[in-house]
Design an enzyme around this catalytic site. Sequence first.
Site, PDB file in Angstrom:
ATOM      1  N   GLU A  22      37.708  10.025   1.107  1.00  0.00           N
ATOM      2  CA  GLU A  22      38.577  10.443   0.025  1.00  0.00           C
ATOM      3  C   GLU A  22      38.379  11.812  -0.223  1.00  0.00           C
ATOM      4  OE1 GLU A  22      37.427   7.562  -2.794  1.00  0.00           O
ATOM      5  OE2 GLU A  22      38.864   6.242  -2.290  1.00  0.00           O
ATOM      6  N   GLU A  81      40.966   0.498   2.209  1.00  0.00           N
ATOM      7  CA  GLU A  81      39.919  -0.304   1.006  1.00  0.00           C
ATOM      8  C   GLU A  81      40.828  -0.949   0.308  1.00  0.00           C
ATOM      9  OE1 GLU A  81      36.958   2.353  -0.951  1.00  0.00           O
ATOM     10  OE2 GLU A  81      36.608   3.511   0.850  1.00  0.00           O
TER      11      GLU A  81
HETATM   12  C1  GAL Z   1      36.469   4.243  -3.164  1.00  0.00           C
HETATM   13  C2  GAL Z   1      35.317   4.597  -2.067  1.00  0.00           C
HETATM   14  C3  GAL Z   1      34.467   3.781  -1.768  1.00  0.00           C
HETATM   15  C4  GAL Z   1      33.656   3.074  -2.831  1.00  0.00           C
HETATM   16  C5  GAL Z   1      34.931   2.247  -3.695  1.00  0.00           C
HETATM   17  C6  GAL Z   1      34.675   1.573  -4.845  1.00  0.00           C
HETATM   18  O1  GAL Z   1      37.107   5.264  -3.901  1.00  0.00           O
HETATM   19  O2  GAL Z   1      36.006   5.371  -1.125  1.00  0.00           O
HETATM   20  O3  GAL Z   1      33.228   4.215  -1.042  1.00  0.00           O
HETATM   21  O4  GAL Z   1      33.151   3.685  -3.954  1.00  0.00           O
HETATM   22  O5  GAL Z   1      35.882   3.535  -4.240  1.00  0.00           O
HETATM   23  O6  GAL Z   1      35.852   0.956  -5.468  1.00  0.00           O
END
Ligand code: GAL
Length: 683
Positions: free
Chosen positions: A153, A319
């Site tokens: 990110e 994710e």
């Molecule tokens: C994302 C991040 C992850 C984790 C996740 C939690 O933004 O890449 O490492 O923190 O959020 O929602």
Amino acid sequence: MNKLAASPGFLHGGDYNPDQWLDHPEILKQDLKFMQQAHINTVTVGVFAWALEEPTEGVYNFGWLDRVFAEMAKIHGHVILATPSGARPHWLSQKYPEVNRVDENGRRHTHGFRHNHCYSSPVYREKVRQINTKLAERYGQNPTLLMWHVSNEYSGECYCNLCQANWRRWLQRKYSSLDALNRAWCLSVWSGLYSDWSQVLPPSPLGETKVHGMDLDWKRFVTAMTIDFYQQESQPLRELTPNIPITTNFMADGPANQQYTPMVGLDYSKFAKAVDVVSWDSYPEWHNNYETVAETAMKTAYIHDQFWSLKQQPFLVMESTPSFVNWAQYNKAKQPGMHILSSLQQLAHGSDSTLYFQIRQAQGNSEKFHGAVIGHDGTTDNRVFQEVATYGAQLEKLAEIKGATKDVHVAIIFDWESQWAFDRGGGFGRPTRLGIQTLQKHYAIFWGQDIACDIVTPDADLSRYKLVVAPMLYLQRPATMQALQAYVAQGGTLVSSYFSGMVDEDDRVLLGGLPTPLRELFGIKRRELDTLLPGEHYHVRYGSKIYPTHDYDEVIEAETANVLATYTDNFYQATPALTQHHYQQGTAYYIAARMDRDFLTAFYAKIIAKLRLANSFVIAPSYEVSCQTRFQNGYQYHFLMNFSETPKTVKLQRSTLDLLTGTPVEKKVSLAKYGVMVLREKA
Ligand code: GAL
């Protein structure tokens, strides 16, 4: 063909942190068993593992990672291996403090948190090169390695002396002379003229924050620096593992702020060119208290479609959460059924994966209450795990859809630079600019009728679309205006609105009212713009109905355009609010005021009919049940998704095959609350 494209079936799995559990070998063994039960085939490892991989400078420790590769090989799974630059080890910040960012107030930060390194620092770049080279040498030929996940990110900016020097160099390359820079940024205002390059600083609350052209260039520069860092970080991977695709996970803005839009901080249209596959982290706020589930689904769909459109190729959801997040104001659990519905929605819009943050819930530290596939109870005997496992089994039944494409005839234009300039400019209504929210209002009309949309930049090939929607395209280069003209001249249908063609690429106002190419295209003259107060509305008569206006009423004059709707009140009563202009082979519509969904529905109904855009599978689509279609190998795959709180019946044009149950389906189907079906038919 790269390895990802060659691998059969959808990816299911996600971020996995065995590095947090090294003193619990029994847990690691258990995880593997659970992963198999959940039909997980992919883990993303090492995202923030630098301190473990290189505990002191030049000393490497990969034994734990070797074991992950070996274990995943046993279950025929894939590893997406991250490079660890997203969070650096203490020794690095301590020995080389210049790797820590300097903020806009000139303060050098100390070590901590993540995603906050300087993009210029030669030491950081070198240290990243070294660790990435080690990773590529050690795992590059490992058959279990599927893909590189570079950093995490990317975001933010640094104002250190090195970044400032790069900023000046970037400007010198762009403008060649100070005179050109002084002119582009209109620096004769407030005595801002530079007489030497050394006077040029970044925008900062300690100094300059009002030069709009500077702000715009700074954002372009930050995107360029971030991509440059990413390219350099990827170089050893490209050299040592040319057949392993590389991605970095993109983001969305505002899930905790009652909105949901693609992130605007970095120009992803530029960044997408540097990655092999687009991936993003999707965290919609399902079941919130400010909108219906269907509304959340619409916004999420918009973002998926934008990430699809960046490359016009399947993307990855890198994710998502199996249950709740931990960073929202209220971190609600997904209700029964929502996990499967929201995950299949990803596929419906073009994702080739459902990956989670994370597989095992952390025991401590900042994310210990973030949802995960394996929770703190450490069992499979809970609803979240069961839903993930059911979904995993479903994904295997849908394997033939992986890689499938889309067939899209409507494009909405979004331009990062225009959005930056529009947000930054003074005047009008501060809280009511709502650039992307306005695009989503237009998008909602199509999404609600199951008509697929791309979200493209102004330099896209518009000739592929029957309809191009470009409201509030504030910044326009001559090339953009020419492209819009050419698109309509060749038979296209274009919809635009107030706030379009206001400034040039330096954020200087285009003089003389609506620029000539747009004036010719829309057949109108622009007179003035009224900004409305909260709760203030005037009205537009369109057909037999009267609709309220919101936030902005532009006063225009029709020169050669037909007037389709007029204002009914205020000092612009009886002047045009909607025009239509036949321009060579095509048609250009101009909407002068910000209108609500009812008006847009009525307006687009005619265009949808004329251009035959209606969905050809669902009879009488409803807003709450969405149908999205992917195409592959002579088949169409329709994803029918019920985003309402009650069961729904859907009438279909043809009978099909339900891929999840393997049974034929008649022309009428019932979907439970949050129910979803994937139907196959010959294309
Ligand atoms: C994302 C991040 C992850 C984790 C996740 C939690 O933004 O890449 O490492 O923190 O959020 O929602």
